[in-house]
Design an enzyme around this catalytic site. Structure first.
Site, PDB file in Angstrom:
ATOM      1  N   THR A   1       4.712   4.317  -0.723  1.00 29.58           N
ATOM      2  CA  THR A   1       5.221   3.215  -1.535  1.00 29.58           C
ATOM      3  C   THR A   1       5.864   2.169  -0.642  1.00 29.58           C
ATOM      4  O   THR A   1       6.458   2.506   0.378  1.00 29.58           O
ATOM      5  CB  THR A   1       6.268   3.756  -2.533  1.00 29.58           C
ATOM      6  OG1 THR A   1       5.633   4.697  -3.400  1.00 29.58           O
ATOM      7  CG2 THR A   1       6.884   2.647  -3.368  1.00 29.58           C
ATOM      8  N   GLY A   2       5.755   0.912  -1.045  1.00 31.03           N
ATOM      9  CA  GLY A   2       6.422  -0.162  -0.307  1.00 31.03           C
ATOM     10  C   GLY A   2       5.440  -1.198   0.200  1.00 31.03           C
ATOM     11  O   GLY A   2       4.219  -1.078   0.013  1.00 31.03           O
TER      12      GLY A   2
ATOM     13  N   THR B   1       4.421  -2.060   3.251  1.00 26.11           N
ATOM     14  CA  THR B   1       3.442  -1.653   4.265  1.00 26.11           C
ATOM     15  C   THR B   1       2.394  -0.730   3.653  1.00 26.11           C
ATOM     16  O   THR B   1       1.190  -0.881   3.901  1.00 26.11           O
ATOM     17  CB  THR B   1       4.140  -0.965   5.454  1.00 26.11           C
ATOM     18  OG1 THR B   1       5.244  -1.769   5.880  1.00 26.11           O
ATOM     19  CG2 THR B   1       3.188  -0.803   6.632  1.00 26.11           C
TER      20      THR B   1
ATOM     21  N   GLY C   1       5.117   4.067   4.833  1.00 28.97           N
ATOM     22  CA  GLY C   1       5.955   3.281   5.734  1.00 28.97           C
ATOM     23  C   GLY C   1       7.291   3.960   5.981  1.00 28.97           C
ATOM     24  O   GLY C   1       7.515   5.107   5.582  1.00 28.97           O
TER      25      GLY C   1
ATOM     26  N   LYS D   1      13.859   6.713   4.844  1.00 31.22           N
ATOM     27  CA  LYS D   1      12.962   6.141   3.846  1.00 31.22           C
ATOM     28  C   LYS D   1      13.708   6.075   2.518  1.00 31.22           C
ATOM     29  O   LYS D   1      14.718   6.727   2.352  1.00 31.22           O
ATOM     30  CB  LYS D   1      11.699   7.000   3.695  1.00 31.22           C
ATOM     31  CG  LYS D   1      10.819   6.996   4.952  1.00 31.22           C
ATOM     32  CD  LYS D   1       9.657   7.969   4.885  1.00 31.22           C
ATOM     33  CE  LYS D   1       8.862   7.888   3.626  1.00 31.22           C
ATOM     34  NZ  LYS D   1       8.402   6.505   3.303  1.00 31.22           N
ATOM     35  N   GLY D   2      13.181   5.277   1.605  1.00 32.76           N
ATOM     36  CA  GLY D   2      13.790   5.219   0.282  1.00 32.76           C
ATOM     37  C   GLY D   2      14.323   3.860  -0.104  1.00 32.76           C
ATOM     38  O   GLY D   2      14.960   3.714  -1.145  1.00 32.76           O
TER      39      GLY D   2
ATOM     40  N   GLU E   1       8.014  10.787  -2.396  1.00 35.00           N
ATOM     41  CA  GLU E   1       7.472  10.650  -1.038  1.00 35.00           C
ATOM     42  C   GLU E   1       7.681  11.940  -0.249  1.00 35.00           C
ATOM     43  O   GLU E   1       6.778  12.420   0.444  1.00 35.00           O
ATOM     44  CB  GLU E   1       8.148   9.474  -0.325  1.00 35.00           C
ATOM     45  CG  GLU E   1       7.743   8.116  -0.883  1.00 35.00           C
ATOM     46  CD  GLU E   1       8.557   6.958  -0.325  1.00 35.00           C
ATOM     47  OE1 GLU E   1       8.163   5.814  -0.564  1.00 35.00           O
ATOM     48  OE2 GLU E   1       9.585   7.190   0.331  1.00 35.00           O
TER      49      GLU E   1
END
Length: 219
Positions: free
Chosen positions: A28-29, A31, A82, A94-95, A103
């Site tokens: 997710t995100g 990138t 990413g 991350k997060g 994730e």
């Protein structure tokens, strides 16, 4: 090259790890979104994907890629995502996009975790980027007090509810010298769903976007 162009370069570079006929774990995100765009060019060659967020699921389906529930899948060859920060030991924060729990679950199932990031995400010591912690709503204050005891400065992320119906505390002021120990300590706090430290299960391959091209780091 702009930061977005660097993200696009690593997103497309990750295609080399996608095997025909497989199910691909997708993060997710911003990138990861470039990787999804790239994956769309292989939609007839792969079986489908497992997605870490509702947003990624929507994007995958929009490209005609079948999205499997993780419960339907025994194993994944790769998970591509990413990072907000990544250190030299391939451990990550991350997060930032609030999808950390899903994730982390998908990363744990995948044989190989491929981190895609632009060079600005590389750090010597994790912690400058605030550390996200997903928390069950009723435990928010209790968890925050415990995070203060661990040396952090937690802030409630306003107006954000995770895909799991929980809230996020962003922990500032952490210089994370022992990421595995801190990940274990925070995960042990009652009310914590998970922390956005990916230290026990770090990346196996990092594709880093630089102005000179994509740099590959293998653990």
């Amino acid at each position: 090259m702009t930061q977005d162009e660097l993200k696009k370069a690593v997103g497309w570079a990750a295609l080399q790890y996608v095997q025909p006929g497989t199910i691909v774990g997708v993060g997710t995100g911003s990138t990861a979104a470039h990787f999804i765009d790239a994956l769309g060019t292989m939609k007839g060659q792969i079986e489908g994907a497992v997605s870490s967020s509702d947003a990624s699921t929507e994007k995958l389906k929009g490209l005609g890629i079948h999205v499997f529930d993780l419960n339907e899948v025994d194993s994944l060859g790769i998970y591509v995502d990413g990072a907000d920060e990544i250190n030299g030991h391939m451990q990550m924060i991350k997060g930032g996009g609030a999808a950390l729990t899903r994730e982390k679950i998908i990363a744990s199932v995948a044989e190989k975790f491929i981190c895609i990031a632009d060079a600005s995400k590389q750090v010597d010591i994790l912690g400058k980027f605030p550390l996200p912690v997903e928390v069950i709503p009723m435990a928010r204050s209790a968890v925050a007090r415990q995070l203060v005891k661990l040396g952090g400065r937690p802030e409630y992320r306003q107006n954000v509810v995770t895909d799991n119906g929980n809230v996020i505390l962003d922990v500032y002021g952490m210089e994370i010298l022992d990421p595995i120990a801190l990940e274990n300590a925070i995960n042990a706090i009652p009310g914590v769903v998970t922390v956005g430290l990916f230290a026990n299960r770090g990346a196996d391959v990092a594709l880093i976007g630089t102005p000179d091209g994509v740099k590959t780091i293998v653990k």
